[in-house]
Design a protein around this motif. Structure first.
Motif, mmCIF file in Angstrom:
data_model
loop_
_atom_site.group_PDB
_atom_site.id
_atom_site.type_symbol
_atom_site.label_atom_id
_atom_site.label_comp_id
_atom_site.label_asym_id
_atom_site.label_seq_id
_atom_site.Cartn_x
_atom_site.Cartn_y
_atom_site.Cartn_z
ATOM 1 N N ASP A 122 0.817 -1.220 0.000
ATOM 2 C CA ASP A 122 0.000 0.000 0.000
ATOM 3 C C ASP A 122 0.849 1.268 0.000
ATOM 4 O O ASP A 122 0.460 2.292 0.571
ATOM 5 N N ASP A 123 1.997 1.215 -0.664
ATOM 6 C CA ASP A 123 2.882 2.375 -0.779
ATOM 7 C C ASP A 123 2.563 3.102 -2.075
ATOM 8 O O ASP A 123 3.310 3.016 -3.062
ATOM 9 N N TRP A 124 1.491 3.854 -2.082
ATOM 10 C CA TRP A 124 1.054 4.487 -3.316
ATOM 11 C C TRP A 124 1.916 5.674 -3.704
ATOM 12 O O TRP A 124 2.028 6.008 -4.879
ATOM 13 N N ALA A 125 2.555 6.290 -2.718
ATOM 14 C CA ALA A 125 3.527 7.339 -3.054
ATOM 15 C C ALA A 125 4.693 6.728 -3.822
ATOM 16 O O ALA A 125 5.199 7.317 -4.784
ATOM 17 N N GLY A 126 5.114 5.529 -3.412
ATOM 18 C CA GLY A 126 6.186 4.834 -4.119
ATOM 19 C C GLY A 126 5.772 4.406 -5.506
ATOM 20 O O GLY A 126 6.559 4.475 -6.460
ATOM 21 N N VAL A 127 4.532 3.950 -5.644
ATOM 22 C CA VAL A 127 4.019 3.552 -6.963
ATOM 23 C C VAL A 127 3.983 4.758 -7.887
ATOM 24 O O VAL A 127 4.405 4.686 -9.049
ATOM 25 N N GLU A 128 3.496 5.874 -7.377
ATOM 26 C CA GLU A 128 3.413 7.092 -8.188
ATOM 27 C C GLU A 128 4.802 7.551 -8.622
ATOM 28 O O GLU A 128 5.016 7.906 -9.793
ATOM 29 N N ALA A 129 5.757 7.514 -7.691
ATOM 30 C CA ALA A 129 7.122 7.903 -8.032
ATOM 31 C C ALA A 129 7.722 6.973 -9.080
ATOM 32 O O ALA A 129 8.446 7.405 -9.983
ATOM 33 N N ASP A 130 7.405 5.684 -8.985
ATOM 34 C CA ASP A 130 7.899 4.693 -9.940
ATOM 35 C C ASP A 130 7.388 5.001 -11.341
ATOM 36 O O ASP A 130 8.153 5.026 -12.309
ATOM 37 N N ILE A 131 6.101 5.260 -11.454
ATOM 38 C CA ILE A 131 5.505 5.542 -12.766
ATOM 39 C C ILE A 131 6.042 6.849 -13.328
ATOM 40 O O ILE A 131 6.368 6.943 -14.523
ATOM 41 N N ARG A 132 6.175 7.856 -12.483
ATOM 42 C CA ARG A 132 6.694 9.142 -12.934
ATOM 43 C C ARG A 132 8.128 8.997 -13.459
ATOM 44 O O ARG A 132 8.474 9.541 -14.522
ATOM 45 N N THR A 133 8.949 8.240 -12.731
ATOM 46 C CA THR A 133 10.338 8.055 -13.147
ATOM 47 C C THR A 133 10.425 7.222 -14.422
ATOM 48 O O THR A 133 11.268 7.484 -15.295
ATOM 49 N N MET A 134 9.555 6.222 -14.564
ATOM 50 C CA MET A 134 9.509 5.445 -15.799
ATOM 51 C C MET A 134 9.196 6.343 -16.989
ATOM 52 O O MET A 134 9.820 6.238 -18.048
ATOM 53 N N ARG A 135 8.232 7.250 -16.813
ATOM 54 C CA ARG A 135 7.880 8.159 -17.909
ATOM 55 C C ARG A 135 9.048 9.073 -18.251
ATOM 56 O O ARG A 135 9.310 9.358 -19.424
ATOM 57 N N GLU A 136 9.764 9.528 -17.237
ATOM 58 C CA GLU A 136 10.938 10.370 -17.481
ATOM 59 C C GLU A 136 12.027 9.603 -18.230
ATOM 60 O O GLU A 136 12.704 10.147 -19.092
ATOM 61 N N GLY A 137 12.169 8.328 -17.898
ATOM 62 C CA GLY A 137 13.203 7.521 -18.536
ATOM 63 C C GLY A 137 12.904 7.190 -19.987
ATOM 64 O O GLY A 137 13.816 7.029 -20.796
ATOM 65 N N ALA A 138 11.628 7.097 -20.317
ATOM 66 C CA ALA A 138 11.228 6.718 -21.678
ATOM 67 C C ALA A 138 11.017 7.965 -22.538
ATOM 68 O O ALA A 138 9.982 8.119 -23.189
ATOM 69 N N LYS A 139 12.006 8.841 -22.562
ATOM 70 C CA LYS A 139 11.889 10.083 -23.316
ATOM 71 C C LYS A 139 11.852 9.813 -24.814
ATOM 72 O O LYS A 139 12.730 9.128 -25.351
ATOM 73 N N GLY A 140 10.846 10.346 -25.471
ATOM 74 C CA GLY A 140 10.795 10.273 -26.920
ATOM 75 C C GLY A 140 10.366 8.933 -27.493
ATOM 76 O O GLY A 140 10.347 8.757 -28.712
ATOM 77 N N VAL A 141 10.029 7.972 -26.626
ATOM 78 C CA VAL A 141 9.561 6.680 -27.117
ATOM 79 C C VAL A 141 8.265 6.314 -26.398
ATOM 80 O O VAL A 141 7.899 6.927 -25.392
ATOM 81 N N GLU A 142 7.607 5.305 -26.906
ATOM 82 C CA GLU A 142 6.357 4.859 -26.285
ATOM 83 C C GLU A 142 6.658 4.064 -25.018
ATOM 84 O O GLU A 142 7.566 3.235 -24.988
ATOM 85 N N LEU A 143 5.883 4.312 -23.986
ATOM 86 C CA LEU A 143 6.017 3.596 -22.717
ATOM 87 C C LEU A 143 4.776 2.756 -22.457
ATOM 88 O O LEU A 143 3.656 3.274 -22.455
ATOM 89 N N VAL A 144 5.002 1.461 -22.236
ATOM 90 C CA VAL A 144 3.934 0.539 -21.865
ATOM 91 C C VAL A 144 4.191 0.094 -20.423
ATOM 92 O O VAL A 144 5.229 -0.495 -20.132
ATOM 93 N N ALA A 145 3.267 0.388 -19.528
ATOM 94 C CA ALA A 145 3.393 0.000 -18.129
ATOM 95 C C ALA A 145 2.590 -1.274 -17.881
ATOM 96 O O ALA A 145 1.405 -1.339 -18.204
ATOM 97 N N VAL A 146 3.245 -2.279 -17.324
ATOM 98 C CA VAL A 146 2.597 -3.564 -17.055
ATOM 99 C C VAL A 146 2.025 -3.551 -15.641
ATOM 100 O O VAL A 146 2.751 -3.261 -14.675
ATOM 101 N N LEU A 147 0.744 -3.878 -15.507
ATOM 102 C CA LEU A 147 0.092 -3.805 -14.204
ATOM 103 C C LEU A 147 0.224 -5.080 -13.382
ATOM 104 O O LEU A 147 0.315 -5.021 -12.160
ATOM 105 N N GLY A 148 0.178 -6.244 -14.021
ATOM 106 C CA GLY A 148 0.149 -7.486 -13.254
ATOM 107 C C GLY A 148 -1.187 -7.687 -12.575
ATOM 108 O O GLY A 148 -1.278 -7.889 -11.352
ATOM 109 N N VAL A 149 -2.265 -7.644 -13.354
ATOM 110 C CA VAL A 149 -3.620 -7.599 -12.794
ATOM 111 C C VAL A 149 -3.995 -8.826 -11.965
ATOM 112 O O VAL A 149 -4.863 -8.744 -11.091
#
Length: 244
Positions: free
Chosen positions: A112-139
């Motif tokens: 339940d570390d949603w601040a950590g999840v949000e930071a993870d997604i934000r950093t992933m988006r920053e890392g994928a500059k100029g390319v498409e980013l697909v985030a896997v949820l693991g539903v």
């Protein structure tokens, strides 16, 4: 979110929503090149390798074709830190990846570390500059509310697409209900849904999930999924063809 209309597709054109993945650990160069040739011949839209290490082989094998090269980043649980993923993403981009696929940190979700999840997604988006980013949820490991939260965060930070499950050969999920839920949460956004880690029987499940709201399928079995298209239409899983 784009709503896919399977009545507009034929066996010859369905490859545009099918994405080939080779993600097993012992894959060899010859296998990648052979699979790339088949992907090109069958109109498959994208091809993913399991690590940036194979990108030079992939980009060479796909050179001159319309197949888009991509790769997986990090682990299937997404438990690497966002900064570690970012480093690997930068390497992948430098080696020619046009699409990066990376799992959200399911360990952070579990505690339940949603601040950590949000930071993870934000950093992933920053890392994928100029390319498409697909985030896997693991539903398969998430509650309905957790799936909705992940979808909202992905939309907030400009993730291009969410994939249902880690393509790791374990085949836990996704279900039709989970894809319907994702489609409902993302209906007013630009985020696409990719059905991944689809369980056997592959064709039946792939086309059912496309009808439920996915706009593409990521699978190592895309050629059989393509080849079974007409059978799926005959038995009603794929709707009748509508003249354009």
């Amino acid at each position: 979110m784009k709503q896919l209309d399977l009545s507009k597709y034929t066996r010859e054109t369905i490859g545009s929503v099918l994405e080939y993945s080779i993600n097993w650990k012992n894959v060899r160069e010859a296998e990648i090149r052979e699979a790339c040739a088949k992907a090109i011949a069958n109109g498959i839209s994208r091809f993913y390798v399991n690590t940036p290490y194979f990108l030079p082989i992939l980009t060479d094998a796909l050179a001159g074709s319309d197949v888009v090269p991509g790769c997986f980043i990090g682990t299937s649980s997404g438990s690497f830190s966002g900064e570690m993923k970012k480093v690997e993403m930068e390497e992948g981009i430098a080696l020619g990846a046009k699409v990066l696929v990376s799992a959200i940190n399911t360990t952070a979700i579990a505690v339940d570390d949603w601040a950590g999840v949000e930071a993870d997604i934000r950093t992933m988006r920053e890392g994928a500059k100029g390319v498409e980013l697909v985030a896997v949820l693991g539903v398969a490991y998430l509650t309905d509310e957790q799936i909705r939260k992940c979808c909202r965060l992905c939309a907030r930070y400009g993730v291009d697409a969410v994939a249902t499950s880690a393509v790791n050969g374990l085949f836990e999920g996704p279900s039709v209900d989970q894809v319907l839920l994702m489609a409902d949460e993302l209906k007013d956004t630009d985020v696409e849904i990719k059905a991944s880690a689809i369980p056997f029987p592959y064709a039946q499940n792939a086309y059912t999930l496309l009808r439920a709201g996915a706009s593409a399928v990521i699978s190592w079995d895309v050629l059989d999924i393509r080849n079974d298209f007409d059978t799926m239409r005959e038995i009603g899983i794929v709707p009748p063809y509508a003249e354009q």
